[in-house]
Design a protein around this motif. Structure first.
Motif, mmCIF file in Angstrom:
data_model
loop_
_atom_site.group_PDB
_atom_site.id
_atom_site.type_symbol
_atom_site.label_atom_id
_atom_site.label_comp_id
_atom_site.label_asym_id
_atom_site.label_seq_id
_atom_site.Cartn_x
_atom_site.Cartn_y
_atom_site.Cartn_z
ATOM 1 N N GLU A 52 -18.416 2.068 4.540
ATOM 2 C CA GLU A 52 -17.492 1.119 5.000
ATOM 3 C C GLU A 52 -18.240 -0.327 5.060
ATOM 4 N N ASP A 99 -8.927 1.855 -3.149
ATOM 5 C CA ASP A 99 -9.766 1.478 -2.276
ATOM 6 C C ASP A 99 -11.217 0.959 -2.755
ATOM 7 N N ARG A 117 0.761 -1.205 0.119
ATOM 8 C CA ARG A 117 0.049 0.209 0.068
ATOM 9 C C ARG A 117 0.897 1.139 -0.160
ATOM 10 N N LYS A 149 -9.534 8.721 -0.116
ATOM 11 C CA LYS A 149 -9.734 7.563 -0.537
ATOM 12 C C LYS A 149 -9.316 7.651 -2.110
ATOM 13 N N LYS A 186 -11.034 -6.282 -3.402
ATOM 14 C CA LYS A 186 -11.528 -4.845 -3.159
ATOM 15 C C LYS A 186 -12.880 -4.809 -3.692
ATOM 16 N N GLN A 224 -18.322 -1.607 1.790
ATOM 17 C CA GLN A 224 -17.123 -2.151 1.043
ATOM 18 C C GLN A 224 -16.605 -3.330 1.778
#
Length: 368
Positions: free
Chosen positions: A332, A262, A179, A193, A281, A335
């Motif tokens: 979130e 993200d 990352r 993001k 993801k 996600q």
């Protein structure tokens, strides 16, 4: 197994056929360093440059597909088929392979057809959830069919079909620790993001138009964009490159692009879908409507039906995209749900399983 293994691999036309073929070749060489591998592709297609770049020899056949509309080019198709069958026979006779592997593309049809007629073991690697007509026909005589999806018994003989998944690039298997490197590579801010947009190596006009319409919205919401415009459209869209928008014709480090993201917006080619399952993801698929037998939509729906991705049709983007993208970027919970579910569909050991299947059919031939 023979001391010096000889393998012909045919796959091309698009990266979705070429890169799995190269992955399989790499795994064969890893196991059998002295193996001799020859690729066979279609003349004037991208495999004629991509395969040599990967370090393998390739020969080209004069072959192409049939245009859906009536065109003069279709008149040459029967002659191309005859030429390709004749030349496939010459290539096979000269190289004398232990096995012939097809990953799709124009050249794999005549090559595997001729290999079957010459009693050479053949293996098909079918990437899509809905097989094309060439592989459906070849599957009747193939010794093994390696698939990426369930429920393909109506297209292929059940006893020859093995669910292996699709071969993917090995550098995406462990992106968790990349990352920070990815953020530096793409010059991104850690606190924002990041949305990754993939339209394929050539590009997707409608997706590019969509991103153009939303660049201000993303900036207003502090969202960074890694935007693969594709080589056909880069000159048109590179003007948007700024602190928030990173435009690229081609992404040379897909592992870092995935690590930085993200949320991902992507086409739904078979290899992209397989990679995204491994990456884990949240994804919004926008399938291309311009592919044979609408297989991208079928690939995407296979994932969406497991509550593992959103699928938007190109014709509905004007009314659906804004709400969907903001929901995924801001929630979130959404996600987490998408990420957990798509990871369950991952098959990271595909290349190994395919070469295992190849070994079995060669050994079976040796015993007969």
């Amino acid at each position: 197994m023979k001391e010096k293994l000889k393998v012909i691999i045919s796959g091309g036309g698009t990266g979705g056929h070429i890169y799995p073929a190269i992955s399989i070749a790499d795994e064969i060489i890893r196991r059998y360093p002295t193996a001799e591998i020859l690729f066979v592709g279609a003349k004037d297609r991208m495999e004629m440059t991509k395969v040599p770049q990967a370090g393998y020899k390739i020969e080209g056949l004069w072959i192409s597909g049939i245009d859906r509309s009536l065109t003069k080019r279709n008149l040459s198709f029967p002659f191309k088929v005859i030429s390709s069958l004749w030349n496939s026979r010459k290539i096979i006779k000269k190289f004398n392979p232990d096995v012939v592997i097809g990953t799709g593309g124009f050249a794999s049809g005549p090559l595997l057809k001729m290999a079957n007629s010459m009693k050479i073991p053949t293996l098909i690697q079918e990437q899509n959830s809905y097989p094309g007509i060439t592989n459906r026909l070849l599957g009747k005589k193939a010794d093994a069919i390696c698939t990426a999806y369930d429920n393909l018994e109506s297209y292929f003989p059940l006893e020859k079909t093995i669910k292996t998944g699709n071969p993917v690039r090995q550098d995406i298997l462990n992106i968790k620790d990349k990352r920070e490197e990815a953020q530096l590579f793409f010059n991104l801010k850690k606190e924002r993001k990041t949305l990754l947009v993939l339209g394929g190596s050539l590009g997707a006009r409608r997706i590019n138009q969509l991103m153009e319409a939303f660049v201000d919205v993303f900036e207003k919401n502090e969202i960074q964009l890694i935007w693969q415009t594709g080589s056909l459209y880069y000159e048109e869209y590179k003007k948007y490159d700024n602190e928030y928008v990173k435009t690229h014709a081609f992404l040379s480090r897909m592992d870092l692009a995935y690590a930085a993201a993200d949320v991902i917006v992507s086409r739904a080619g078979a290899i992209s879908v397989s990679e995204l399952c491994i990456v884990g993801k949240p994804v919004i698929f926008i399938p291309s409507p311009n592919v044979a037998e609408n297989h991208q939509a079928k690939n995407a729906l296979t994932v969406a039906n497991e509550d593992a991705a959103y699928v938007l049709n190109e014709k509905d983007l004007a009314k659906d995209f804004s709400e969907t993208i903001m929901l995924v970027l801001e929630s979130e919970k959404v996600q987490k749900n998408l990420s957990e579910n798509i990871k369950k569909l991952a098959l990271p050991g595909a290349t190994v399983a395919i070469v295992d299947a190849m070994e079995k059919i060669i050994m079976k031939q040796e015993l007969n």
